[in-house]
Design an enzyme around this catalytic site. Structure first.
Site, PDB file in Angstrom:
ATOM      1  N   LYS A  13     -14.954  21.061   0.267  1.00 52.19           N
ATOM      2  CA  LYS A  13     -16.138  20.550  -0.428  1.00 52.19           C
ATOM      3  C   LYS A  13     -16.664  21.579  -1.423  1.00 52.19           C
ATOM      4  CE  LYS A  13     -18.420  20.067   3.468  1.00 52.19           C
ATOM      5  NZ  LYS A  13     -17.426  20.549   4.464  1.00 52.19           N
ATOM      6  N   ARG A  88     -25.594  15.061   6.763  1.00 53.79           N
ATOM      7  CA  ARG A  88     -24.696  15.342   7.878  1.00 53.79           C
ATOM      8  C   ARG A  88     -25.051  14.558   9.120  1.00 53.79           C
ATOM      9  NH1 ARG A  88     -22.959  20.827   6.170  1.00 53.79           N
ATOM     10  NH2 ARG A  88     -21.497  21.620   7.683  1.00 53.79           N
ATOM     11  N   ARG A 127     -10.626  32.661   5.044  1.00 55.07           N
ATOM     12  CA  ARG A 127     -11.297  32.698   3.739  1.00 55.07           C
ATOM     13  C   ARG A 127     -12.303  33.843   3.622  1.00 55.07           C
ATOM     14  NH1 ARG A 127     -15.491  27.572   3.760  1.00 55.07           N
ATOM     15  NH2 ARG A 127     -16.534  28.237   5.638  1.00 55.07           N
ATOM     16  N   ARG A 160     -17.097  37.985   4.531  1.00 51.15           N
ATOM     17  CA  ARG A 160     -16.681  36.814   5.299  1.00 51.15           C
ATOM     18  C   ARG A 160     -17.901  36.235   5.990  1.00 51.15           C
ATOM     19  NH1 ARG A 160     -10.818  36.758   6.237  1.00 51.15           N
ATOM     20  NH2 ARG A 160     -10.011  38.635   5.245  1.00 51.15           N
ATOM     21  N   ARG A 172     -18.188  23.390  15.023  1.00 52.04           N
ATOM     22  CA  ARG A 172     -18.579  22.705  13.779  1.00 52.04           C
ATOM     23  C   ARG A 172     -17.802  21.395  13.622  1.00 52.04           C
ATOM     24  NH1 ARG A 172     -17.626  27.770  10.085  1.00 52.04           N
ATOM     25  NH2 ARG A 172     -17.648  26.312   8.341  1.00 52.04           N
TER      26      ARG A 172
END
Ligand code: AP5
Length: 216
Positions: A13, A88, A127, A160, A172
């Site tokens: 996203k 959400r 990531r 991070r 999550r």
């Protein structure tokens, strides 16, 4: 145009929203980014949100919807918006309708980014971003051309996210399946949902989104 990018953690996203901002001058409204900024600034919202985010659970609907409302209030009416990570929950979806109406906007499209959840853990845990300009990188998929130096700004410090560890990512995802995925039928009933294959390369996903927006 006002669009929602919907998908589980790591679906892409934020990556795709950043590209839409560059290409179309749209505004990315990421509730995750707003909450992280509040945590860093130790505002009352940040102090309340920190532990919840660290566990991978959802912050209250009232807090995130108030953040979105404030951003839209400050935004020029002609600027298109990408909602990234919001709504959400079913309640947030209802609140978004009210907020959009209040600001004279309407929702044009919901783009669901479909992904394989096992791959997502790998994506997220690997990531990191440039601490100076926020450019995103990945241990396996996208390293800077000169290792240790940001391609975009030349920065040499990277960071991070604290919630990017396997245990929190799994929570999550559970939250996504339980509370976020169920809002899709609401938008399907309005005929405004399009799907893209989020497992395709980043450029291909961007191309698919451009095609959808060109037809919208
Ligand atoms: P948030 O910041 O919104 O996190 P998220 O939804 O878990 O999404 P991510 O940012 O992790 O993933 P993304 O889909 O943006 O993927 P990205 O583009 O980075 O929320 C964090 C927390 O804040 C929540 O857990 C919650 O506590 C709270 N919160 C936020 N909003 C809330 C709300 N509305 N209500 C309540 N609480 C809220 O990509 C991931 C990686 O994959 C990158 O390295 C990227 O380079 C790579 N990648 C992307 N696309 C591809 C591709 N096609 N192929 C290969 N690699 C790819």
């Amino acid at each position: 145009m006002n669009i929602i990018l919907l998908g589980p953690p790591g679906a892409g996203k934020g990556t795709q929203a950043a590209r839409l901002v560059e290409r179309h001058g749209m505004r990315q409204l990421s509730t995750g980014d707003m909450l992280r900024a509040a945590v860093a600034a130790q505002t009352p919202v940040g102090l309340e949100a920190k532990a919840i985010m660290d566990r991978g659970e959802l912050v209250s609907d009232e807090i995130v919807s108030a953040l979105i409302d404030a951003e839209l209030a400050a935004l020029a009416p002609g600027v298109g918006v990408i909602f990234d990570g919001y709504p959400r929950t079913a309640e947030q979806a209802v609140q978004l309708d009210a907020i959009l109406a209040k600001h004279g906007r309407k929702l044009d499209r919901v783009i669901e980014i479909g992904v394989d959840e096992d791959e997502l853990v790998h994506r997220i845990v690997g990531r990191y971003t440039c601490a100076t300009c926020g450019e995103g990188y990945h241990d396996d998929f996208k390293q800077p051309k000169l290792l240790g130096t940001c391609d975009k700004c030349g920065g040499t410090t990277f960071k991070r996210r604290k919630d990017d560890n396997e245990e929190t990512v799994r929570t999550r995802m559970v939250e996504y399946r339980a509370k976020t995925a169920p809002i899709l039928p609401l938008y399907e009933a309005r005929g405004i949902v399009s799907r893209v294959d989020g497992m395709a390369p980043i450029d291909a996903v961007s191309g698919a989104i451009e095609t959808i927006l060109a037809k919208a």
